[in-house]
Design a protein around this motif. Structure first.
Motif, PDB file in Angstrom:
ATOM      1  N   THR A   1      -8.860  -4.365 -24.702  1.00  0.00           N
ATOM      2  CA  THR A   1      -8.676  -5.818 -24.771  1.00  0.00           C
ATOM      3  C   THR A   1      -9.931  -6.553 -24.336  1.00  0.00           C
ATOM      4  O   THR A   1     -10.262  -7.608 -24.899  1.00  0.00           O
ATOM      5  CB  THR A   1      -7.467  -6.274 -23.938  1.00  0.00           C
ATOM      6  OG1 THR A   1      -7.611  -5.818 -22.586  1.00  0.00           O
ATOM      7  CG2 THR A   1      -6.171  -5.727 -24.506  1.00  0.00           C
TER       8      THR A   1
ATOM      9  N   ARG B   1     -12.459  -6.500 -27.279  1.00  0.00           N
ATOM     10  CA  ARG B   1     -12.089  -7.401 -28.361  1.00  0.00           C
ATOM     11  C   ARG B   1     -12.114  -8.870 -27.950  1.00  0.00           C
ATOM     12  O   ARG B   1     -12.329  -9.748 -28.784  1.00  0.00           O
ATOM     13  CB  ARG B   1     -10.682  -7.062 -28.898  1.00  0.00           C
ATOM     14  CG  ARG B   1     -10.574  -5.738 -29.614  1.00  0.00           C
ATOM     15  CD  ARG B   1     -11.654  -5.511 -30.658  1.00  0.00           C
ATOM     16  NE  ARG B   1     -11.877  -6.667 -31.517  1.00  0.00           N
ATOM     17  CZ  ARG B   1     -13.003  -6.884 -32.188  1.00  0.00           C
ATOM     18  NH1 ARG B   1     -14.027  -6.052 -32.085  1.00  0.00           N
ATOM     19  NH2 ARG B   1     -13.118  -7.939 -32.959  1.00  0.00           N
ATOM     20  N   ASN B   2     -11.895  -9.173 -26.674  1.00  0.00           N
ATOM     21  CA  ASN B   2     -11.769 -10.576 -26.256  1.00  0.00           C
ATOM     22  C   ASN B   2     -13.059 -11.187 -25.746  1.00  0.00           C
ATOM     23  O   ASN B   2     -13.152 -12.413 -25.653  1.00  0.00           O
ATOM     24  CB  ASN B   2     -10.678 -10.704 -25.183  1.00  0.00           C
ATOM     25  CG  ASN B   2      -9.286 -10.472 -25.743  1.00  0.00           C
ATOM     26  OD1 ASN B   2      -9.048 -10.640 -26.937  1.00  0.00           O
ATOM     27  ND2 ASN B   2      -8.359 -10.060 -24.889  1.00  0.00           N
TER      28      ASN B   2
ATOM     29  N   ALA C   1     -13.383   0.091 -31.582  1.00  0.00           N
ATOM     30  CA  ALA C   1     -13.017  -1.261 -31.174  1.00  0.00           C
ATOM     31  C   ALA C   1     -14.219  -2.190 -31.078  1.00  0.00           C
ATOM     32  O   ALA C   1     -14.048  -3.410 -31.005  1.00  0.00           O
ATOM     33  CB  ALA C   1     -12.294  -1.224 -29.824  1.00  0.00           C
TER      34      ALA C   1
ATOM     35  N   ASP D   1     -17.646  -4.322 -32.178  1.00  0.00           N
ATOM     36  CA  ASP D   1     -17.849  -5.218 -33.317  1.00  0.00           C
ATOM     37  C   ASP D   1     -18.701  -4.598 -34.416  1.00  0.00           C
ATOM     38  O   ASP D   1     -18.422  -4.763 -35.604  1.00  0.00           O
ATOM     39  CB  ASP D   1     -18.507  -6.520 -32.849  1.00  0.00           C
ATOM     40  CG  ASP D   1     -17.648  -7.257 -31.848  1.00  0.00           C
ATOM     41  OD1 ASP D   1     -16.491  -7.563 -32.185  1.00  0.00           O
ATOM     42  OD2 ASP D   1     -18.111  -7.503 -30.725  1.00  0.00           O
TER      43      ASP D   1
ATOM     44  N   LYS E   1     -15.706 -13.391 -34.190  1.00  0.00           N
ATOM     45  CA  LYS E   1     -14.927 -12.319 -33.558  1.00  0.00           C
ATOM     46  C   LYS E   1     -13.483 -12.769 -33.322  1.00  0.00           C
ATOM     47  O   LYS E   1     -12.531 -12.031 -33.624  1.00  0.00           O
ATOM     48  CB  LYS E   1     -15.606 -11.928 -32.246  1.00  0.00           C
ATOM     49  CG  LYS E   1     -14.987 -10.758 -31.522  1.00  0.00           C
ATOM     50  CD  LYS E   1     -15.910 -10.327 -30.380  1.00  0.00           C
ATOM     51  CE  LYS E   1     -15.383  -9.110 -29.664  1.00  0.00           C
ATOM     52  NZ  LYS E   1     -16.350  -8.582 -28.673  1.00  0.00           N
ATOM     53  N   LYS E   2     -13.305 -13.981 -32.782  1.00  0.00           N
ATOM     54  CA  LYS E   2     -11.961 -14.501 -32.547  1.00  0.00           C
ATOM     55  C   LYS E   2     -11.190 -14.644 -33.868  1.00  0.00           C
ATOM     56  O   LYS E   2      -9.992 -14.331 -33.941  1.00  0.00           O
ATOM     57  CB  LYS E   2     -12.042 -15.859 -31.846  1.00  0.00           C
ATOM     58  CG  LYS E   2     -12.495 -15.786 -30.399  1.00  0.00           C
ATOM     59  CD  LYS E   2     -12.684 -17.169 -29.781  1.00  0.00           C
ATOM     60  CE  LYS E   2     -11.376 -17.880 -29.551  1.00  0.00           C
ATOM     61  NZ  LYS E   2     -11.571 -19.173 -28.836  1.00  0.00           N
TER      62      LYS E   2
ATOM     63  N   ASN F   1     -10.154 -11.165 -35.066  1.00  0.00           N
ATOM     64  CA  ASN F   1      -9.054 -10.659 -34.239  1.00  0.00           C
ATOM     65  C   ASN F   1      -7.718 -11.221 -34.712  1.00  0.00           C
ATOM     66  O   ASN F   1      -6.738 -10.487 -34.886  1.00  0.00           O
ATOM     67  CB  ASN F   1      -9.260 -11.054 -32.773  1.00  0.00           C
ATOM     68  CG  ASN F   1     -10.283 -10.193 -32.059  1.00  0.00           C
ATOM     69  OD1 ASN F   1     -10.655  -9.122 -32.521  1.00  0.00           O
ATOM     70  ND2 ASN F   1     -10.742 -10.669 -30.917  1.00  0.00           N
ATOM     71  N   GLN F   2      -7.677 -12.532 -34.931  1.00  0.00           N
ATOM     72  CA  GLN F   2      -6.415 -13.165 -35.281  1.00  0.00           C
ATOM     73  C   GLN F   2      -6.018 -12.909 -36.726  1.00  0.00           C
ATOM     74  O   GLN F   2      -4.840 -12.986 -37.070  1.00  0.00           O
ATOM     75  CB  GLN F   2      -6.491 -14.663 -34.959  1.00  0.00           C
ATOM     76  CG  GLN F   2      -6.580 -14.905 -33.455  1.00  0.00           C
ATOM     77  CD  GLN F   2      -6.700 -16.365 -33.082  1.00  0.00           C
ATOM     78  OE1 GLN F   2      -5.787 -17.154 -33.312  1.00  0.00           O
ATOM     79  NE2 GLN F   2      -7.829 -16.737 -32.503  1.00  0.00           N
TER      80      GLN F   2
END
Length: 261
Positions: free
Chosen positions: A92, A95-96, A119, A121, A212-213, A216-217
Motif C-alpha cells: 500500500t 502504490r500510495n 507493485a 510504477d 499514479k493516483k 490506481n483508481q
C-alpha cells in the motif's frame, strides 16, 4: 544512511533504497519489513525526494519471506501478522506514495519479492533476472498483491498458470508478457537505472503523482467514474507551477525546468 537490513542513499532528488540481507538473498524478516515501511514513509515526507529506486544488494532482488523466521518457534510472528503488518503495508505504501517508484530488479525476484517488484510504477531488470511465483511450490498462495497485479499485467490465464505452476520467468519473457517495462543489459544496468531515475526526478513529479493516483483508481472504477476522476486531476495538474513552466518552455522552444510543484 544505513538501517541494517535496508540501505538508503539520497542523491540528486532520488532516494535509492536497497534491500540489504544478501546472505539470505534479501529475504524479509520482521525487522527488514518494518524498516522498509519506515524508510518509505521518510521518502514520502521528504520534499527533496522526487523519485525512488528500489533494488537489492548482491545476487538477488528479494527471495520473499525468510522461511527460517516462520519455522522458528521463537521468532515466527505467524502468517496473519506477516501479511497484515509486513507485506500488505509495504504494497500500500508503494502504490500510495505520490512519487514515481522504479523497481530496479538486480537479481531473482521470488514470492513476495516478485510481487513487491510488480507493485512498483516502472520495473526494469537486467537480462540475468528471473521472476518466480514460488508460493505454490511450498503449498501457499501468492500474496503481496500477486493475485491482484499479475492478472492485470499479463492476463488471467497466464497469471493463473504462473501462480499454480511456479514457473521461473526470465527477464526477456517478463518484458514480452508486459510483466515489466524493460530489460537492460547487465553491463549497463546501474548506469541506465540512474539515468532513468534522474529523468523521472526532473519531470513534473506532481503530474506523475496524479497519473499514479489515476491508474490506481482505474483498477476499480467504471468508465464514468474514471472520466470524472481525470477531469478532477487534470484541473489540479493545470494549476501547478510545473504546468505553467512546461507550457512556457514549449512556446519559448527551450528545455523546461520542473521543480515538482
Amino acid at each position: 544512511m544505513s538501517n541494517n537490513s535496508i540501505l538508503l542513499k539520497i542523491e540528486n532528488n532520488i532516494a535509492f533504497i536497497t534491500l540489504n540481507r544478501p546472505e539470505v538473498f534479501n529475504s524479509f524478516n520482521r525487522d527488514m519489513a518494518l524498516s522498509l515501511q519506515s524508510i518509505l514513509d521518510d521518502c514520502e515526507s521528504n520534499n527533496t525526494v522526487r523519485a525512488i529506486v528500489l533494488t537489492g544488494n548482491g545476487k538477488a532482488f528479494c527471495a520473499g519471506q525468510d522461511l527460517k523466521e516462520v519455522t522458528s518457534p521463537e521468532l515466527n510472528p505467524g502468517f496473519k501478522k506477516i501479511l497484515e503488518e509486513h507485506y500488505n503495508p509495504i504494497i500500500t505504501r508503494i502504490r500510495n506514495i505520490e512519487k514515481p517508484i522504479i523497481g530496479a530488479i538486480n537479481g531473482v525476484a521470488a514470492g513476495a519479492g516478485a510481487n513487491i517488484a510488480l507493485a512498483c510504477d516502472v520495473v526494469v531488470a537486467h537480462e540475468k533476472v528471473s521472476f518466480i511465483q514460488a508460493f505454490s511450490l511450498i503449498g501457499l498462495i501468492p500474496d503481496s498483491a500477486g493475485t491482484f497485479f499479475l492478472p492485470r499485467l499479463i492476463g488471467f490465464q497466464k497469471a493463473s498458470a504462473l501462480a499454480m505452476l511456479g514457473d521461473k520467468i526470465p527477464a526477456d519473457e517478463a518484458e514480452r508478457l508486459s510483466m515489466i517495462y524493460k530489460v537492460i543489459p547487465l553491463e549497463t544496468f546501474e548506469d541506465e537505472v540512474n539515468k532513468l531515475a534522474y529523468k523521472m526526478a526532473n519531470m513534473p513529479t506532481k503530474a506523475l503523482g496524479l497519473i499514479k493516483k489515476s491508474l490506481n483508481q482505474s483498477l476499480t472504477n467504471n468508465l464514468d467514474q474514471q472520466l470524472a476522476l481525470e477531469s478532477k486531476y487534470q484541473i489540479e495538474a493545470a494549476g501547478t507551477e510545473d504546468y505553467a513552466e512546461g507550457v512556457a518552455a514549449f512556446i519559448e522552444k527551450r528545455k523546461p525546468n520542473f521543480i515538482g510543484k
